[in-house]
Write a protein that holds these residues in place. Structure first.
Motif, PDB file in Angstrom:
ATOM      1  N   TRP A 122       0.806  -1.216   0.000  1.00 36.51           N
ATOM      2  CA  TRP A 122       0.000   0.000   0.000  1.00 36.51           C
ATOM      3  C   TRP A 122       0.839   1.266   0.000  1.00 36.51           C
ATOM      4  N   SER A 173       0.032   4.250  -2.461  1.00 37.43           N
ATOM      5  CA  SER A 173      -0.243   5.591  -1.943  1.00 37.43           C
ATOM      6  C   SER A 173       0.467   6.648  -2.776  1.00 37.43           C
ATOM      7  N   MET A 194      -1.409   7.531  -6.063  1.00 41.08           N
ATOM      8  CA  MET A 194      -2.562   8.390  -5.763  1.00 41.08           C
ATOM      9  C   MET A 194      -2.094   9.809  -5.429  1.00 41.08           C
ATOM     10  N   ALA A 218      -2.273   9.969 -10.129  1.00 41.02           N
ATOM     11  CA  ALA A 218      -2.594   8.962 -11.143  1.00 41.02           C
ATOM     12  C   ALA A 218      -3.990   8.399 -10.903  1.00 41.02           C
ATOM     13  N   ILE A 233      -3.343   7.357   1.767  1.00 38.65           N
ATOM     14  CA  ILE A 233      -4.368   6.363   1.447  1.00 38.65           C
ATOM     15  C   ILE A 233      -5.709   6.797   2.025  1.00 38.65           C
ATOM     16  N   HIS A 261      -7.262   9.742   0.001  1.00 39.49           N
ATOM     17  CA  HIS A 261      -7.831   9.430  -1.313  1.00 39.49           C
ATOM     18  C   HIS A 261      -9.040   8.507  -1.214  1.00 39.49           C
ATOM     19  N   ARG A 262      -9.113   7.762  -0.125  1.00 37.97           N
ATOM     20  CA  ARG A 262     -10.306   6.953   0.104  1.00 37.97           C
ATOM     21  C   ARG A 262     -11.441   7.766   0.738  1.00 37.97           C
ATOM     22  N   LYS A 275      -8.103  10.650  -5.763  1.00 38.68           N
ATOM     23  CA  LYS A 275      -8.004   9.585  -6.769  1.00 38.68           C
ATOM     24  C   LYS A 275      -8.163   8.208  -6.124  1.00 38.68           C
TER      25      LYS A 275
END
Lengths: 464, 464
Positions: free
Chosen positions: A188, A192, A195, A199, B409, B412-413, B438
């Motif tokens: 992850w 990360s 993102m 992208a 993470i 973006h989530r 994203k």
């Protein structure tokens, strides 16, 4: 310095096309082989000769590359584009996209060397690139070609490091990027990054090879520039660490380079760099290149020990996610490099990778698990007598320790390896594991208690 | 180049002690103040003058620093030790411990600049150091002093970045290191590094300030070298990015430097660098330095807007873990720099930090959340008219994006901010969030399905 042109040559059938030709899947239409980028100084071009006065002059190149280190121009500050004379792949160098990649450190590893009886051992740490892996050196080259040729979209299928690099360089250039990753087993920390750099990430319900298949279909239907490892321009950037290593060693060629083996483009890129330097008279001999794979993702190793030399894909499984590739696109290029420069292919177990990573870490040099296969494999090569104590060896560390911090945490908590894996560790290695493992201690905030704990830890450390 | 000696001077009462004196807690025995390292060219030393012919010559220094870039010696390849003439803190430079820190990129941020109406904006990315944060520049200096003075143990209390840096340099030097961290709210990616580099990690059941208290007691009872931010030698390494910025801008002084504010040693170190360059005639004017804090950890901001200028510790709470410090040890030094060079202190919300980080990321330049406060704060300074469109601003990015990948993470989530935080976001900022976020898409492995998804994504992106 003379500006040369380049061509693409099929590594299987030898067919040559112009560098300006657009071939969306970077495979030979006749035989499906991969391309190499070739220049007038490339071996076997027929039209050239290393003594040709039209070729770049070795002394002039050395001087120019050194002078550029003092320049404040972005291209000169890049440890890739500083060597641009040996990869004239752009119509216009103003289109080069750089994040000041390269210029990575060459660390000596005195304790690792001593542990295996070598006089000298160093690590070229490609994890010290902007996005934390060696992929940046290749991506700056290939993404620049995409910008140079006018593409607006770029894409790759990637287990992680490639996608991070592509996303960063695409963002830098103002291009849109798409990352295809297999759903499930991903690091992850790496996802990360793609993102973070903006992208679009698409998780496909398939494995890595399935992602590649879909992507290859897409680029023939839509103007997306393919940045997978089959893109030969990536290797042009990835060959530059070979130049840097030589600079850093004052042009004394090391005896042996040890590279992790995943998609196998990196070993072939470095080999190409050494071969081109040799052709141009920058070096008078070449190092051996050995490739180390994880036992669970070892197709090249199987090819290497197979008397019939047949390549069979495997179902890949290793915690070293960056090299968890069962069907490496660039295997033929890597095989050619081993055959041409000499060197071996070895495989190492999960336990051996974990120990090697901790030993490299204890030198103050962290790396991701895939990088540590180099030291684990070197131990075997030394034990087998294939590397002698006086040989000068350079390990290629491909990723930063922060690329997979969970692996490190699991290791030090004793939660990484299974019981079955632990049972296979020798007593000598088990003692090393015990000395290197550093699980956090939780204490009450009282200096007497802490001092007491430190005293017992000191005794412990002395006997370990 | 002349070798100078150094002294330590109390920043509160002005008392001076010899640089060779061992003061285990780095605080003035008379008034508990912190020390500054001073040289013959330091301001207010009484005995010196900037025109004194015994002082280093500006042109000679510029030439020497540039020439060292072409050297293969480890000390010259370091972007810290390359400037060692301005921090003669070691008895013997052979004791310097380097991981080739410094030489970090200065990235232009054209889209961020445009978004807030500036003509030019750049980021000095200190996260591109070996362990991924600016702490390396200070740690190489202070750890070298520890080795130079013969210590075998080093320790610090740290929320993460400092411990990673200390552990790496200690391992490099063959010293033993101990990390004290508060139990609980830590970024595991950072803790993973100190374990990887072989440090002993002790989690104390207290907060950061409690860790500092215990550590301060320990160093008076046991020969452990203290590497917390009170160690003045760390600032000597941390001042060198000021020299690098000037080199990279061809000695054209920027108008404004914007720095994240945590323990506040970094802003004062950079300020010290600019002041010393000015004293030696390397630059003819000085930039303003502004410090940005998170709203949840804003003691300097409160001091700045308090008409009585009283510093009161706060209980710190922010997701930008690297600056989650409520009682900053070096606040007086930072306050002095703001007063001396001009500049402001601002605070930014969690939502503003998240947006700024995504905007910086979209330039292809990732950073950890604490670094992003700089751009978030700059937006406010521009909106308040404190920074004009033509001013040349440099943001100091302090950590790599991989230092806290979970933050990215979660962002973006859509899981980072609370509903209450989201409700406070303006419509304009909400549109930016929507365009920048994203989250990964999961799709079946079918090129028609993927192409369809890409087409709708393209339309989406065009209107966003």
């Amino acid at each position: 310095m003379k500006v040369a042109t380049h061509h693409l040559r099929c590594t299987e059938c030898g067919a040559v096309i112009a560098g300006s030709a657009v071939n969306s899947i970077f495979r030979c239409p006749d035989c499906n082989g991969l391309y190499d980028v070739i220049y007038p100084w490339s071996p076997n071009t027929g039209s050239s000769d290393a003594n040709n006065s039209n070729l770049p002059n070795a002394s002039a190149l050395r001087w120019l590359w050194q002078e550029r280190r003092t320049s404040t121009l972005p291209l000169d500050q890049s440890g890739v584009w500083r060597f641009r004379d040996l990869f004239p792949i752009l119509e216009n160098f103003d289109n080069a996209v750089t994040l000041r990649e390269g210029n990575t450190p060459l660390y000596d590893l005195p304790r690792c060397a001593k542990a295996i009886g070598l006089n000298w051992l160093a690590a070229k740490h490609q994890g010290m690139n902007p996005t934390g892996s060696f992929k940046d050196t290749g991506m700056t080259a290939a993404l620049s070609v995409a910008a140079d040729r006018g593409f607006e979209w770029v894409a790759c299928a990637s287990t992680g490091n490639t996608s991070a690099a592509m996303a960063a360089y695409a963002a830098r250039a103002g291009l849109r990027s798409i990352v295809f990753i297999p759903e499930g087993k991903i690091a992850w920390g790496k996802l990360s990054q793609s993102m973070d750099y903006g992208a679009l990430t698409i998780q496909l319900k398939t494995d890595f090879d399935g992602c590649v298949r879909i992507l290859t279909e897409l680029v023939t239907r839509f103007p997306i520039y393919l940045l997978n490892s089959v893109n030969p321009y990536r290797l042009e950037g990835q060959k530059t660490p070979a130049f840097e290593i030589l600079e850093q060693l004052d042009w004394q060629v090391p005896d042996h380079i040890v590279v992790p083996g995943g998609n196998l483009a990196n070993s072939s890129a470095l080999g190409k760099g050494f071969i081109e330097m040799h052709r141009l008279g920058l070096i008078s001999k070449m190092p051996k290149i050995s490739i180390i794979q994880a036992e669970g993702a070892n197709p090249l190793y199987r090819w290497f020990i197979d008397s019939n030399r047949i390549m069979r894909p495997v179902t890949a499984d290793t915690r070293a996610t960056a090299i968890r590739i069962g069907n490496p696109a660039s295997w033929r290029k890597a095989a050619n490099i081993i055959d041409r420069l000499g060197g071996w292919c070895e495989q190492v177990s999960e336990q051996e990778i974990a120990l090697a990573k901790a030993q490299i870490g204890a030198e103050g040099v962290g790396c991701e698990p895939a990088s540590a296969v180099t030291f684990a494999g070197l131990k075997k090569l030394v034990a087998l007598g294939k590397v002698a104590p006086e040989e000068r060896v350079v390990l290629i560390l491909t990723g930063h320790t922060l690329k997979d911090s969970q692996y490190t945490i699991d290791y030090h908590r004793g939660e990484l390896l299974t019981e079955a894996e632990n049972a296979q560790i020798s007593a000598a290695d088990q003692a090393l594991h015990t000395a290197l493992r550093k699980p956090p201690i939780v204490l009450e905030p009282d200096s007497d208690i802490v001092l007491h704990a430190l005293e017992s830890h000191m005794k412990l450390s002395v006997t370990a």
